[in-house]
Write a protein that holds these residues in place. Structure first.
Motif, PDB file in Angstrom:
ATOM      1  N   ASP A 197       0.826  -1.204   0.000  1.00 33.85           N
ATOM      2  CA  ASP A 197       0.000   0.000   0.000  1.00 33.85           C
ATOM      3  C   ASP A 197       0.859   1.252   0.000  1.00 33.85           C
ATOM      4  O   ASP A 197       0.589   2.206  -0.738  1.00 33.85           O
ATOM      5  N   SER A 198       1.913   1.242   0.827  1.00 30.30           N
ATOM      6  CA  SER A 198       2.731   2.459   0.932  1.00 30.30           C
ATOM      7  C   SER A 198       3.520   2.686  -0.358  1.00 30.30           C
ATOM      8  O   SER A 198       3.715   3.821  -0.776  1.00 30.30           O
ATOM      9  N   CYS A 200       2.451   1.881  -3.374  1.00 28.58           N
ATOM     10  CA  CYS A 200       1.479   2.384  -4.347  1.00 28.58           C
ATOM     11  C   CYS A 200       1.125   3.834  -4.059  1.00 28.58           C
ATOM     12  O   CYS A 200       1.078   4.674  -4.954  1.00 28.58           O
ATOM     13  N   GLN A 201       0.906   4.130  -2.774  1.00 25.85           N
ATOM     14  CA  GLN A 201       0.499   5.493  -2.402  1.00 25.85           C
ATOM     15  C   GLN A 201       1.597   6.504  -2.662  1.00 25.85           C
ATOM     16  O   GLN A 201       1.334   7.624  -3.093  1.00 25.85           O
ATOM     17  N   CYS A 204       1.183   7.769  -6.028  1.00 24.21           N
ATOM     18  CA  CYS A 204       0.007   8.582  -6.327  1.00 24.21           C
ATOM     19  C   CYS A 204       0.189  10.014  -5.842  1.00 24.21           C
ATOM     20  O   CYS A 204      -0.377  10.949  -6.392  1.00 24.21           O
ATOM     21  N   ASN A 205       1.011  10.184  -4.791  1.00 23.66           N
ATOM     22  CA  ASN A 205       1.182  11.538  -4.231  1.00 23.66           C
ATOM     23  C   ASN A 205       2.168  12.367  -5.059  1.00 23.66           C
ATOM     24  O   ASN A 205       2.968  11.846  -5.790  1.00 23.66           O
TER      25      ASN A 205
END
Lengths: 205, 205
Positions: A197-198, A200-201, A204-205
């Motif tokens: 998750d981290s 991927c995130q 996105c940021n």
């Protein structure tokens, strides 16, 4: 935040040497904690409260059951034994692995509540070897040894309910096998969802 | 009879270094065999039949599909690629482990047919690191790098379909993690049912 620790549940027939394996594991792996059982039985000579067991009164144990404070419990010859939930969960949350040596019945009760644990079944290289070991211990009569071996056969049928089977041919080798299992389990996908998750995130940021 | 080998399926976003990890694994583990893909594309300079690929004609590939001789197959830009079933199963039967480096789509097709395989997803320590690596390779334009990174993000969402996640921060460390996973998987209960059965039977006789 550390990765959540692993609950390691270790079972095996009487005389397989699972106690020795667990002690060696704890000695050489400081990230590993021992789950102390609560019991209503009287302390034996040399046993200390909070070290070997948490010695509690029967009404206290009853309250623990009622409050769902135990991961599992059982009554053996009029005495109660159980695994306090809070201690285990607290250690896991802090990233420690917890080892719990327990019989197959207790292990299966815990597995229902805690399927994400790692369930290891220790077996002797052969039943003859097991008979030898129990015999050499010298604490049991021939009759009791026979009974133990009969139980061992029945117990072994439970092995398929565990995740891993470890043969205890040599203690050091068996300990290393369990360490390998713990190390591999740290890479299990379901224990690393935060990592993915981290990653991927971050993109996105 | 040797214990059946393990099929190891390795995937990961482009640029993660999974190819390097697989090569290192094969170099240092003689019990590990590489699953060679069949393809209908023309060999490139330096590629040898039976080493890099099995180069086959289109009608031969078609027959392989019809005979269910492939664990999975795909068409990419008009060329066909597939994993011959016979070679993999033969090696596993003889106790060799087989490593198969393949994209997520192919891996998931194989997982359906072969759930007892071990599915490992290699990830970079970060997507910035991945961008760096692809950039340093110097083979892609900025536009292609951007596209690759976009694909990587989408690909990472597939990671939870794998059994294990291995971070490739250092090749040697990542290789060791995969070796640890293979070693641990050898002790899985479902791979040791014969062991338990023979222990129990020895007692009954």
């Amino acid at each position: 935040m550390p990765q959540q620790g692993i609950l390691l549940v270790v079972s095996g027939p009487s005389g397989t040497g699972k106690g020795t394996i667990c002690r060696e594991l704890l000695r050489s792996n400081p990230q590993l904690k021992y789950s102390i059982s609560a019991t209503t039985r009287q302390p034996r000579t040399g046993e200390a409260d909070g070290v070997n067991y948490l010695f509690v009164a029967k009404d206290h144990f009853q309250t623990m059951i009622e409050n769902d404070d135990l991961l599992e419990w059982a009554e053996v010859y009029g005495n109660f034994y159980g695994t306090p939930r809070h201690y285990v969960l607290e250690q896991l949350k802090n990233g420690y692995d917890v080892v719990l040596e327990i019989d197959t019945q207790g292990a299966m009760k815990i597995k229902e509540k805690f399927p994400e644990g790692v369930y290891i079944y220790i077996i002797p290289p052969s039943l003859d070897e097991l008979a030898d070991r129990i015999h050499k211990r010298g604490t049991d009569s021939l009759e009791v040894i026979k009974k133990r071996l009969h139980c061992a056969s029945a117990e072994l049928a439970q092995a398929h309910n565990y995740h891993y089977i470890v043969v205890n041919d040599q203690v050091a080798a068996a300990v290393q096998r369990v360490e390998t299992i713990i190390a591999a389990e740290k890479h299990r996908a379901e224990r690393n969802t935060d990592l993915i998750d981290s990653l991927c995130q971050a993109r996105c940021n």
